[in-house]
Scaffold this motif. Sequence first.
Motif, PDB file in Angstrom:
ATOM      1  N   LEU A 202      66.498   2.288  57.539  1.00  0.00           N
ATOM      2  CA  LEU A 202      67.095   3.465  58.173  1.00  0.00           C
ATOM      3  C   LEU A 202      66.241   3.975  59.326  1.00  0.00           C
ATOM      4  CD1 LEU A 202      68.373   5.561  55.125  1.00  0.00           C
ATOM      5  CD2 LEU A 202      69.723   4.234  56.743  1.00  0.00           C
ATOM      6  N   GLN A 203      64.955   4.100  59.079  1.00  0.00           N
ATOM      7  CA  GLN A 203      64.006   4.624  60.066  1.00  0.00           C
ATOM      8  C   GLN A 203      64.518   5.931  60.686  1.00  0.00           C
ATOM      9  OE1 GLN A 203      62.605   1.705  62.893  1.00  0.00           O
ATOM     10  NE2 GLN A 203      62.407   0.113  61.365  1.00  0.00           N
ATOM     11  N   ASP A 204      65.055   6.788  59.825  1.00  0.00           N
ATOM     12  CA  ASP A 204      65.619   8.050  60.288  1.00  0.00           C
ATOM     13  C   ASP A 204      64.583   9.167  60.217  1.00  0.00           C
ATOM     14  OD1 ASP A 204      65.513   7.930  57.520  1.00  0.00           O
ATOM     15  OD2 ASP A 204      67.147   9.374  57.278  1.00  0.00           O
ATOM     16  N   ASP A 205      64.830  10.249  60.947  1.00  0.00           N
ATOM     17  CA  ASP A 205      63.968  11.414  60.882  1.00  0.00           C
ATOM     18  C   ASP A 205      64.250  12.196  59.601  1.00  0.00           C
ATOM     19  OD1 ASP A 205      62.881  10.792  63.328  1.00  0.00           O
ATOM     20  OD2 ASP A 205      64.287  12.045  64.460  1.00  0.00           O
ATOM     21  N   ASP A 206      63.220  12.787  59.064  1.00  0.00           N
ATOM     22  CA  ASP A 206      63.340  13.554  57.831  1.00  0.00           C
ATOM     23  C   ASP A 206      63.000  15.019  58.129  1.00  0.00           C
ATOM     24  OD1 ASP A 206      63.890  11.318  55.987  1.00  0.00           O
ATOM     25  OD2 ASP A 206      61.875  10.675  56.543  1.00  0.00           O
ATOM     26  N   GLY A 207      64.026  15.852  58.115  1.00  0.00           N
ATOM     27  CA  GLY A 207      63.883  17.220  58.580  1.00  0.00           C
ATOM     28  C   GLY A 207      63.488  18.217  57.509  1.00  0.00           C
ATOM     29  N   TYR A 208      63.403  19.485  57.944  1.00  0.00           N
ATOM     30  CA  TYR A 208      62.995  20.569  57.049  1.00  0.00           C
ATOM     31  C   TYR A 208      63.559  21.880  57.573  1.00  0.00           C
ATOM     32  CZ  TYR A 208      59.928  23.971  54.717  1.00  0.00           C
ATOM     33  OH  TYR A 208      59.434  25.031  53.998  1.00  0.00           O
TER      34      TYR A 208
ATOM     35  N   GLU B 245      63.992  16.804  53.698  1.00  0.00           N
ATOM     36  CA  GLU B 245      64.405  15.407  53.574  1.00  0.00           C
ATOM     37  C   GLU B 245      63.159  14.520  53.518  1.00  0.00           C
ATOM     38  OE1 GLU B 245      68.483  15.772  56.282  1.00  0.00           O
ATOM     39  OE2 GLU B 245      66.588  15.138  57.188  1.00  0.00           O
ATOM     40  N   TYR B 246      63.266  13.406  52.795  1.00  0.00           N
ATOM     41  CA  TYR B 246      62.134  12.488  52.692  1.00  0.00           C
ATOM     42  C   TYR B 246      62.636  11.097  52.307  1.00  0.00           C
ATOM     43  CZ  TYR B 246      62.621  13.602  47.697  1.00  0.00           C
ATOM     44  OH  TYR B 246      63.108  13.792  46.423  1.00  0.00           O
ATOM     45  N   ASP B 247      61.712  10.168  52.132  1.00  0.00           N
ATOM     46  CA  ASP B 247      62.045   8.779  51.806  1.00  0.00           C
ATOM     47  C   ASP B 247      61.441   8.377  50.460  1.00  0.00           C
ATOM     48  OD1 ASP B 247      63.326   8.430  54.288  1.00  0.00           O
ATOM     49  OD2 ASP B 247      61.397   7.961  55.257  1.00  0.00           O
ATOM     50  N   ARG B 248      61.871   7.192  49.984  1.00  0.00           N
ATOM     51  CA  ARG B 248      61.304   6.564  48.798  1.00  0.00           C
ATOM     52  C   ARG B 248      61.558   7.376  47.524  1.00  0.00           C
ATOM     53  NH1 ARG B 248      60.699   1.449  49.800  1.00  0.00           N
ATOM     54  NH2 ARG B 248      62.606   2.088  50.868  1.00  0.00           N
ATOM     55  N   CYS B 249      62.801   7.420  47.096  1.00  0.00           N
ATOM     56  CA  CYS B 249      63.150   8.074  45.837  1.00  0.00           C
ATOM     57  C   CYS B 249      64.111   7.179  45.072  1.00  0.00           C
ATOM     58  CB  CYS B 249      63.783   9.452  46.085  1.00  0.00           C
ATOM     59  SG  CYS B 249      65.371   9.376  46.963  1.00  0.00           S
ATOM     60  N   GLY B 250      64.390   7.558  43.837  1.00  0.00           N
ATOM     61  CA  GLY B 250      65.331   6.799  43.024  1.00  0.00           C
ATOM     62  C   GLY B 250      64.672   5.724  42.187  1.00  0.00           C
ATOM     63  N   TRP B 251      65.314   5.427  41.058  1.00  0.00           N
ATOM     64  CA  TRP B 251      64.844   4.371  40.163  1.00  0.00           C
ATOM     65  C   TRP B 251      66.019   3.868  39.349  1.00  0.00           C
ATOM     66  CZ3 TRP B 251      64.665   3.227  34.985  1.00  0.00           C
ATOM     67  CH2 TRP B 251      63.768   2.218  34.611  1.00  0.00           C
ATOM     68  N   PRO B 252      66.173   2.573  39.147  1.00  0.00           N
ATOM     69  CA  PRO B 252      65.235   1.483  39.495  1.00  0.00           C
ATOM     70  C   PRO B 252      65.361   0.991  40.945  1.00  0.00           C
ATOM     71  CG  PRO B 252      67.090   0.596  38.289  1.00  0.00           C
ATOM     72  CD  PRO B 252      67.308   2.077  38.320  1.00  0.00           C
ATOM     73  N   VAL B 253      66.401   1.459  41.659  1.00  0.00           N
ATOM     74  CA  VAL B 253      66.584   1.055  43.050  1.00  0.00           C
ATOM     75  C   VAL B 253      66.045   2.160  43.950  1.00  0.00           C
ATOM     76  CG1 VAL B 253      68.224   0.395  44.831  1.00  0.00           C
ATOM     77  CG2 VAL B 253      68.611  -0.309  42.449  1.00  0.00           C
ATOM     78  N   THR B 254      65.101   1.834  44.803  1.00  0.00           N
ATOM     79  CA  THR B 254      64.490   2.830  45.694  1.00  0.00           C
ATOM     80  C   THR B 254      65.386   3.091  46.887  1.00  0.00           C
ATOM     81  OG1 THR B 254      62.273   2.127  45.043  1.00  0.00           O
ATOM     82  CG2 THR B 254      62.468   3.397  47.071  1.00  0.00           C
ATOM     83  N   GLN B 255      65.553   4.378  47.195  1.00  0.00           N
ATOM     84  CA  GLN B 255      66.397   4.797  48.309  1.00  0.00           C
ATOM     85  C   GLN B 255      65.545   5.509  49.362  1.00  0.00           C
ATOM     86  OE1 GLN B 255      70.026   4.950  48.393  1.00  0.00           O
ATOM     87  NE2 GLN B 255      70.575   4.354  46.296  1.00  0.00           N
ATOM     88  N   ASP B 256      66.122   5.638  50.571  1.00  0.00           N
ATOM     89  CA  ASP B 256      65.463   6.389  51.631  1.00  0.00           C
ATOM     90  C   ASP B 256      66.315   7.560  52.097  1.00  0.00           C
ATOM     91  OD1 ASP B 256      63.016   4.954  51.905  1.00  0.00           O
ATOM     92  OD2 ASP B 256      64.133   3.315  52.830  1.00  0.00           O
ATOM     93  N   VAL B 257      67.322   7.917  51.313  1.00  0.00           N
ATOM     94  CA  VAL B 257      68.146   9.093  51.587  1.00  0.00           C
ATOM     95  C   VAL B 257      67.861  10.090  50.472  1.00  0.00           C
ATOM     96  CG1 VAL B 257      70.461   9.996  51.996  1.00  0.00           C
ATOM     97  CG2 VAL B 257      69.896   7.656  52.677  1.00  0.00           C
ATOM     98  N   CYS B 258      66.833  10.890  50.681  1.00  0.00           N
ATOM     99  CA  CYS B 258      66.343  11.776  49.637  1.00  0.00           C
ATOM    100  C   CYS B 258      66.190  13.185  50.187  1.00  0.00           C
ATOM    101  CB  CYS B 258      64.986  11.311  49.110  1.00  0.00           C
ATOM    102  SG  CYS B 258      64.800   9.512  48.947  1.00  0.00           S
ATOM    103  N   SER B 259      66.389  14.175  49.345  1.00  0.00           N
ATOM    104  CA  SER B 259      66.209  15.556  49.778  1.00  0.00           C
ATOM    105  C   SER B 259      65.877  16.449  48.585  1.00  0.00           C
ATOM    106  CB  SER B 259      67.465  16.080  50.490  1.00  0.00           C
ATOM    107  OG  SER B 259      68.570  16.102  49.611  1.00  0.00           O
ATOM    108  N   ASP B 260      65.257  17.583  48.898  1.00  0.00           N
ATOM    109  CA  ASP B 260      64.901  18.596  47.908  1.00  0.00           C
ATOM    110  C   ASP B 260      65.435  19.940  48.357  1.00  0.00           C
ATOM    111  OD1 ASP B 260      63.570  17.070  46.042  1.00  0.00           O
ATOM    112  OD2 ASP B 260      61.590  17.398  46.933  1.00  0.00           O
ATOM    113  N   ALA B 261      65.880  20.755  47.411  1.00  0.00           N
ATOM    114  CA  ALA B 261      66.233  22.145  47.671  1.00  0.00           C
ATOM    115  C   ALA B 261      65.294  23.024  46.851  1.00  0.00           C
ATOM    116  CB  ALA B 261      67.684  22.415  47.303  1.00  0.00           C
TER     117      ALA B 261
END
Length: 617
Positions: A219-225, A256-272
């Motif tokens: 993805l190489q996307d920006d991860d905002g805040y 927003e951030y990268d490297r989440c999920g299990w067992p398959v790692t994703q790069d579409v991640c976010s926290d509230a």
Amino acid sequence: MNKILLSWAVASAASVPAFANTTDTQSVTEGTVPDLETIIVVSARQGEPLRRVATSVSVLDETDIKARGFASLADVLRSVPSVSVSNSGGMGKATTLRVRGEDGFRTLVRIDGVDISDPTSTQGGAHIQHILTNDLGRVELLRGPQGMLYGADAGGVLDISTRREESGHQIDVSAEGGSFDSRRYNASAGGSTESLDYFVSAAKAHTAGFNTSVNDTELQDDDGYNNETLHGRAGWNISEQWRLDAVVRDVDASSEYDRCGWPVTQDVCSDAFSQQNARVSLARNGESGQQELSYSRADLNRTSYTAGIVSYDTEGDIQKLNLNGNVDLSGNQALIYGLERREDSVRDMSRDQWAAYSEYQGNYAEQLFFTLGLRHDDNSDFGSHNSFRASTAYLIDQVANGAIKLKASYGTGFRAPSLFEIDYNRSQNNPDLAPLTPEESRGVDLGIEYFGENTLHLELVLFDQIIENEIGFDLVGYTGYLQSGGESQSRGVELIADAQVTETLMLSANYTYTDSETVADTPRPRRPKQLANLGFTYQPTSALSVAVNLRSSADGVDIDGSSMDDYQVLDASVRYALNTATTVYVRGENLTDKDYVEVASFNTAGVAAYAGVEFSF
């Protein structure tokens, strides 16, 4: 500030600190070297001149914070002695602030007297990454495990207060924009009369960020805040003896951030993230002492998303009921005392803890100062524990056109396993996991300071801190939380210098060497052995100021034991007052575009530039 409000500002310093310049009290201001009469609150939960303080305290006031210019308080604190910051990919991302090599959760964080710890987190620490610098009036950092008056587990205390108006009313509006599509807006109003004072503010910060993870190669996307913070404080001088205070705070943030999920790692991640804090207190200021009764509550919600689907959700709260005060026993003796009840709740789990503490303070001929304090805690899960603190300072006047202060302090404490640690181990249903027991800690400071007639301040501090039965996650077998069964240690030296070279030029420098080791005598990860800052402030006119700081980190290791690269980062800011109501500024971060790492596999920002304007009415 009128006399009634000023007396309450000092008397209520344990809860809602106020720091006003008067003939008897001075704050540390940009271009001013700390002196013996600088008022310190965090050490004893009441205002006292630096000449009497035997603990190690760092102070930043509103001018210092604005001169540095950063949007996040964590970035401002990077220039403070013994502070190292580990950030996982930019503004608003997971951030750990370590003081003297100890974990971030060991430093208690308070804003206008409100404890903002997170009972739902692994070890209950505060989310330092969500504290914006807008409208902060003063920050005091008590370095080291000398925070007995705040809690047996307070290995350090970060005490933050918002801006206060000495008299009249003021409205401030500001806006900033810059790199990574960053925008920041703020509006606040504050004022005071003979009987009332208030402060309200609203702040909003946004950044598109950058790609947080080096492993996000697809993805190489920006991860905002995004961050929206509302804060309000009001005080009423009911009479010359009685005062009522109230504080409310609301923080809503998303990241927003990268490297989440299990067992398959994703790069579409976010926290509230959402936290609401409130505190109300009633205080009495008598001829022989002050007393305060307060109640506070902090409610927190956190939700994590993986590819838009909820992967984790939690909520909890902390409630505190405090009665504290002080009494003047004689002209040179005083007693600080307090009772506290705390209740932590996380969903259907809860725990309460009662505490009583007292500290004797004495001095001889305003030259020898000493304290002796004792605290007793009764935890509903882990029973009773005692901790204490002792300190002394000796002042030698008229030495080389200045004064020398010798100081020493020693403190003990304990930390009960967090609700998260207990619940996680219970959920594993593993009979081989031994029950967790409280950690115990002790620490000592030895120091010498030189104060040279408001033109030079030098400080040397030796420190040694030990944690017994430290709790940590099993990173090998991933079985759960384990205890070391021995002692981990952080010891080192702090060298600090502030010099007013000319009327327009001030230099500041600090160096910290920290040897932080595990029970196995291996380096503890992400604790650089060597930290240094070198900065100057140049103010050729009352309207123009330039601040430059170079920070350095060396000899650190990551969690896998691999060596981390040494690095230096250069930051600078320029502020110019167009008139009494308007100030413009520009700020450059990482001016040399240094490529460096604070957390393995996470990127850091390259060169960045920001510009803003401030209006005051």
